[in-house]
Scaffold this motif. Structure first.
Motif, PDB file in Angstrom:
ATOM      1  N   LYS A   1       0.872  -1.177   0.000  1.00  0.00           N
ATOM      2  CA  LYS A   1       0.000   0.000   0.000  1.00  0.00           C
ATOM      3  C   LYS A   1       0.909   1.227   0.000  1.00  0.00           C
ATOM      4  N   VAL A   2       0.667   2.129  -0.918  1.00  0.00           N
ATOM      5  CA  VAL A   2       1.479   3.345  -1.026  1.00  0.00           C
ATOM      6  C   VAL A   2       0.740   4.442  -0.247  1.00  0.00           C
ATOM      7  N   ASP A   3       1.415   5.076   0.679  1.00  0.00           N
ATOM      8  CA  ASP A   3       0.714   6.072   1.512  1.00  0.00           C
ATOM      9  C   ASP A   3       0.032   7.126   0.635  1.00  0.00           C
ATOM     10  N   ILE A   4       0.808   7.712  -0.274  1.00  0.00           N
ATOM     11  CA  ILE A   4       0.214   8.698  -1.193  1.00  0.00           C
ATOM     12  C   ILE A   4       0.798   8.418  -2.586  1.00  0.00           C
ATOM     13  N   LEU A   5      -0.101   8.244  -3.543  1.00  0.00           N
ATOM     14  CA  LEU A   5       0.325   8.055  -4.934  1.00  0.00           C
ATOM     15  C   LEU A   5      -0.214   9.242  -5.724  1.00  0.00           C
ATOM     16  N   ARG A   6       0.673   9.891  -6.451  1.00  0.00           N
ATOM     17  CA  ARG A   6       0.243  11.136  -7.094  1.00  0.00           C
ATOM     18  C   ARG A   6       0.706  11.154  -8.542  1.00  0.00           C
ATOM     19  N   GLN A   7      -0.226  11.499  -9.406  1.00  0.00           N
ATOM     20  CA  GLN A   7       0.112  11.516 -10.826  1.00  0.00           C
ATOM     21  C   GLN A   7       0.979  12.726 -11.142  1.00  0.00           C
ATOM     22  N   SER A   8       1.973  12.480 -12.000  1.00  0.00           N
ATOM     23  CA  SER A   8       2.841  13.572 -12.430  1.00  0.00           C
ATOM     24  C   SER A   8       3.108  13.350 -13.917  1.00  0.00           C
ATOM     25  N   GLY A   9       2.368  14.054 -14.758  1.00  0.00           N
ATOM     26  CA  GLY A   9       2.434  13.801 -16.210  1.00  0.00           C
ATOM     27  C   GLY A   9       1.888  12.411 -16.484  1.00  0.00           C
ATOM     28  N   GLU A  10       2.672  11.617 -17.200  1.00  0.00           N
ATOM     29  CA  GLU A  10       2.238  10.246 -17.508  1.00  0.00           C
ATOM     30  C   GLU A  10       2.582   9.280 -16.371  1.00  0.00           C
ATOM     31  N   ALA A  11       3.479   9.725 -15.498  1.00  0.00           N
ATOM     32  CA  ALA A  11       3.987   8.819 -14.453  1.00  0.00           C
ATOM     33  C   ALA A  11       3.258   9.048 -13.127  1.00  0.00           C
ATOM     34  N   TRP A  12       3.585   8.166 -12.164  1.00  0.00           N
ATOM     35  CA  TRP A  12       2.997   8.279 -10.829  1.00  0.00           C
ATOM     36  C   TRP A  12       4.131   8.348  -9.792  1.00  0.00           C
ATOM     37  N   ASP A  13       4.031   9.339  -8.935  1.00  0.00           N
ATOM     38  CA  ASP A  13       5.041   9.500  -7.884  1.00  0.00           C
ATOM     39  C   ASP A  13       4.585   8.809  -6.594  1.00  0.00           C
TER      40      ASP A  13
END
Ligand code: SF4
Length: 489
Positions: free
Chosen positions: A99-111
């Motif tokens: 489980k990722v605490d926070i997953l955030r989209q950045s352009g085409e990728a996910w941080d």
């Protein structure tokens, strides 16, 4: 059968494969979870929730009530729905669930943003985020940056918490990507290990690093009393001696030990003592009357509870004073314990300044702690800096003759802590059986007190806290008396 893994299990297995094996197959051997550990879990959850405010407006994938497959599906749906911030985003690859605490989209990728309640990046955090990146990449996600969100210990609260100031973000992308092959190897190694019998792993530093293992009660049960782990001071590796069969203090070769360690072992064997009356007298000459014995109790919180405080700052909420006007005069006791839920420091400062006579010698046990708190109080409450600095300049340290071995008895077991010195010199006074018996328990009790609403339970916690802190300064009174007697010998 292939064993499922999670982030927690991977980290556990890397720390000690035996711990992972026991967790999977003999969980009933685990130690009980202490109140202190429960409080730490609670604080961790609070930090995680607050960190979500760094990126508000996201969607949460809950853990409770959903199977792993459902959590993974919810995450996929959130991505498909165009959500750009997902809390507790869930992924699975090859039986490894993260489980990722926070997953955030950045352009085409996910941080990735992994949130920790620590104030710095630790090596174990790299393993943690590397596993997350491994699972997400293999599950088909384009992973951008891999970040660790941790507390900024320079942050000082002023009003509402500002998450952008409270947290620091460290970019661990390079290290996490460099570890991808290692992760694949470690996963295979742990899985292989789980197909066999319990691995033979002797006790070692891994038992408490990077985390306290919860199977210590089981693995350490054969460590005898008076073991080599009682040896105080640096320079030798007690595990090396232990595994060579030298398990007790008496087994240690004296030639391998430094002067203090030799003294500890020799006096342990002879059940003896070392008293240097002249040095004790020198120490006592540096004290004067009126004399005040001072002890603080403190709490720490990852998220500062009050203005003018920082993450994990040791905030004093209680003191005990035993005040003596002259060496043989009667002793008065004064105490302060803050009400729950309010900043304890203004009331504590007011009490200290009112009750400690202006010219008094202020005796503490291990003064670095009390001095540190007084300095912080003076800095955070500058209106009272003058009075607090006055107290600070008059602090003396009762630990000195015990630490310098001017007064040492074998029962101290190489330690100068008041918990070990007291039974050696004042056997009639003891912390044994007290509901609160050390500073860590006092800290946990303070947090409990702040959450408690039942007046009866509140009164009980207060009573226990007052009794514990009072015993600390009572112990100091009696130890000082002992030193006066020993100086006459
Ligand atoms: S107590 Fe030590 S040896 Fe035992 S499982 Fe835990 S880490 Fe391994």
């Amino acid at each position: 059968m292939r064993q499922g893994l999670s982030k927690g299990l991977y980290i556990r297995g890397k720390q000690c494969p035996k711990s992972l094996w026991l967790h999977k197959f003999k969980p009933e051997l685990k130690d009980e979870v202490s109140e202190r550990q429960k409080a730490a879990f609670g604080a961790g959850t609070e930090v995680g929730e607050l960190a979500c405010n760094l990126f508000p407006g996201g969607v949460m994938v809950p853990f409770k009530g959903l199977s792993i497959a459902e959590q993974v599906t919810r995450t996929r749906q959130a991505i498909a729905n165009g959500e750009d911030t997902i809390y507790e985003a869930s992924f699975e690859h090859d039986g490894i669930f993260v489980k990722v605490d926070i997953l955030r989209q950045s352009g085409e990728a996910w941080d990735i943003y992994e949130v920790k309640g620590s104030t710095e990046v630790k090596p174990v955090h790299m393993d943690d985020v590397a596993l997350q990146a491994y699972v997400l990449r293999n599950a088909g996600l384009d992973v951008g940056k891999v970040n660790l969100v941790h507390l900024n210990n320079k942050y000082c609260r002023r009003g509402n918490i500002d998450p952008h100031e409270l947290f620091s973000i460290a970019d661990l992308t390079k290290g996490a990507l460099e570890k991808q092959e290692e992760v694949a190897y470690e996963v295979r190694r742990l899985r292989d290990m789980l197909t066999g019998d319990m691995p033979e792993v002797g006790i070692g530093r891994q038992c408490s690093s990077p985390y306290d293992c919860d199977f210590q009660g089981y693995c350490w049960q054969d460590v005898p009393e008076d073991s080599v782990f009682e040896l105080n001071g640096r320079g030798i590796d007690p595990f090396a001696y232990y595994h060579r069969g030298m398990r007790r203090l008496e087994d240690l070769p004296l030639a391998d030990l430094n002067r203090r360690q030799r003294l500890q072992v020799e006096l342990h064997l002879s059940k003896g003592e070392r008293i240097n009356a002249a040095e004790i007298a020198n120490f006592l000459e540096d004290l004067w009357y009126p004399l005040v014995h001072l002890d603080f109790e403190t709490f720490m919180a990852p998220i500062p509870l009050f203005d003018n405080s920082r993450p994990y700052q040791q905030v004093p909420f209680q003191y005990s004073l035993h005040i003596q006007q002259a060496q043989n005069s009667s002793i008065e006791h004064r105490e302060y314990l803050a009400r729950p839920g309010v900043d304890p420091r203004p009331g504590l400062i007011e009490g200290l300044l009112r009750e400690i006579p202006q010219d008094a010698c202020v005796l503490t046990y291990n003064m670095a702690f009390e001095k540190g708190r007084l300095k912080e109080l003076a800095k955070d409450f500058p209106d009272h800096a003058e009075g607090l600095n006055g107290i600070l300049s008059r602090v003396r340290d009762l630990i000195v003759p015990f630490r310098k071995r001017h007064a040492y008895r074998w029962q101290q077991r190489g330690s100068s802590s008041i918990k070990k010195v007291l039974p050696a010199f004042v056997p009639g006074l003891s912390y044994k059986g007290m509901p609160i018996a050390d500073g860590g328990m006092a800290m946990a009790a303070y947090h409990l007190m702040c959450a408690e609403r039942d007046p009866g339970k509140l009164a009980e916690i207060r009573e226990n806290l007052l009794a514990y802190c009072k015993l600390d300064t009572e112990a100091m009174v009696q130890l000082l008396e002992q030193l006066y007697e020993l100086s006459q010998v």
